[in-house]
Design an enzyme around this catalytic site. Structure first.
Site, PDB file in Angstrom:
ATOM      1  N   ASN A  67       0.834  -1.196   0.000  1.00 15.08           N
ATOM      2  CA  ASN A  67       0.000   0.000   0.000  1.00 15.08           C
ATOM      3  C   ASN A  67       0.872   1.250   0.000  1.00 15.08           C
ATOM      4  OD1 ASN A  67      -2.606  -1.327   0.210  1.00 15.08           O
ATOM      5  ND2 ASN A  67      -1.989  -1.882   2.293  1.00 15.08           N
ATOM      6  N   CYS A  76      -4.643  -7.738  -4.224  1.00 15.21           N
ATOM      7  CA  CYS A  76      -5.198  -6.545  -4.878  1.00 15.21           C
ATOM      8  C   CYS A  76      -5.655  -7.021  -6.244  1.00 15.21           C
ATOM      9  CB  CYS A  76      -4.135  -5.461  -4.998  1.00 15.21           C
ATOM     10  SG  CYS A  76      -4.661  -4.069  -6.011  1.00 15.21           S
ATOM     11  N   GLU A 215      -9.997   2.328   1.452  1.00 19.76           N
ATOM     12  CA  GLU A 215      -9.092   1.177   1.408  1.00 19.76           C
ATOM     13  C   GLU A 215      -8.040   1.256   2.518  1.00 19.76           C
ATOM     14  OE1 GLU A 215      -6.348  -1.230  -1.860  1.00 19.76           O
ATOM     15  OE2 GLU A 215      -7.397   0.600  -2.432  1.00 19.76           O
ATOM     16  N   CYS A 224     -11.220  -0.443  -5.985  1.00 15.52           N
ATOM     17  CA  CYS A 224     -10.528  -1.483  -5.219  1.00 15.52           C
ATOM     18  C   CYS A 224     -11.096  -2.812  -5.690  1.00 15.52           C
ATOM     19  CB  CYS A 224     -10.754  -1.298  -3.723  1.00 15.52           C
ATOM     20  SG  CYS A 224     -10.058  -2.643  -2.710  1.00 15.52           S
TER      21      CYS A 224
END
Length: 312
Positions: A67, A76, A215, A224
């Protein structure tokens, strides 16, 4: 340290992508690279950093995703489509089992969802309803369409791991201020939710969905992929849409085609768009980037994606 990278996006969820198959960098170094490259005020920007990693006897290649705050996510799914595209180019395959942090997923080249839009199909799951594994300490191991007293809202949530943790609620109209308020409460990693969670507000539009997500490790994002998958499964689980029926999941960044099975597997089909390729220096000690050189722009792909967005 200098890196080759690709700036890419899946459904508007954008990332720098690095081929790390031959890299010996450790987790702390990659976290620094993520903070440097996924800085929205920096030279590249993005919702995180994607790494194409090596495979094993079962997996043709793998993916890691950090991230923008440097924390690592279990998966992801928007990013996986981009990594799969890079993996296909590296291996010559057009279908593969991809290794993720705590699971794996089938990825394959799919028919383009629009002319010139490179499209990848991914099958992920099974989705898990075991919220105790996150962990989430609210007195029950399974949360389906139920208010969570410790959240700053009375809305009913469904807790789904995809395999990263998601709290999904269905709303008549999305209130972004409320979403951010709830997301920030989870982002604070309270004692009852130490590993945080992604939070999605979802509108049901006939048999389609519109998803807006706060997120974990990123904040409010235009898209997302795992949230869209979790929302699709939660909508089927709660009877809002049907299992084994194609649906379109929209978000601020674009759309994916989705379908959830009663076996808790979720299929997403969507774009893996490359915007540009280049090189950049990253100072690992300060987590800062410099000297970006763009070597190629993929203007045809950018235009193809913009053309699709203009139709929705």
């Amino acid at each position: 340290m200098r890196f080759d990278l690709i700036k890419c996006h899946g459904s508007g969820n954008d990332f720098p992508l690095i081929d790390a198959r031959a890299s010996a960098l450790g987790d702390a170094a990659w976290a620094a690279v993520a903070r440097a490259l996924a800085d929205r005020d920096g030279l590249v920007g993005g919702d995180g950093l994607l790494l194409l990693t090596g495979g094993d006897a079962t997996h043709a290649f793998g993916m890691r995703m950090f991230n923008s705050d440097g924390s690592e996510s279990e998966t992801c799914l928007n990013g996986l489509r981009c990594v799969a595209r890079a993996g296909f180019a590296a291996t010559g395959a057009e279908t593969a089992m991809a290794l993720l942090k705590t699971s794996d997923a089938v990825v394959e080249r799919d028919a383009d969802i629009a002319e010139g839009v490179f499209t990848v199909r991914e099958i992920a799951g099974p989705a898990s309803l075991n919220a105790a594994a996150w962990p989430i300490h609210v007195g029950t191991d399974r949360i389906v369409d139920t208010p969570i007293a410790r959240l700053p809202t009375g809305r009913a949530f469904t807790a789904v791991a995809m395999p990263n943790p998601h709290l999904v609620t269905f709303v008549d109209a999305i209130d972004e201020a409320e979403l951010v308020h709830v997301g920030e409460a989870c982002e604070a990693a309270p004692d009852w939710l130490p590993n945080r969670a992604n939070v999605s507000f979802v509108e049901v539009r006939g048999r389609d969905l519109f998803v807006r997500t706060f997120e974990r490790g990123v904040g409010l994002t235009d898209s997302c992929g795992s949230a869209m998958a979790a929302s699709t499964y939660a909508a089927c689980l709660t009877g809002r849409i049907a299992y084994d029926t194609p649906t379109t999941v929209f978000n601020k960044g674009g759309l994916v085609r989705a379908e959830a099975s009663q076996a808790a597997m979720v299929t997403l089909s969507g774009n893996a768009t490359f915007e540009w390729t280049g090189t950049i220096d990253v100072d690992l000690d300060t987590a800062t980037a410099s000297d970006l050189v763009v070597t190629r722009r993929h203007d045809d792909e950018i235009a193809a994606w913009a053309g699709l967005l203009a139709t929705i």
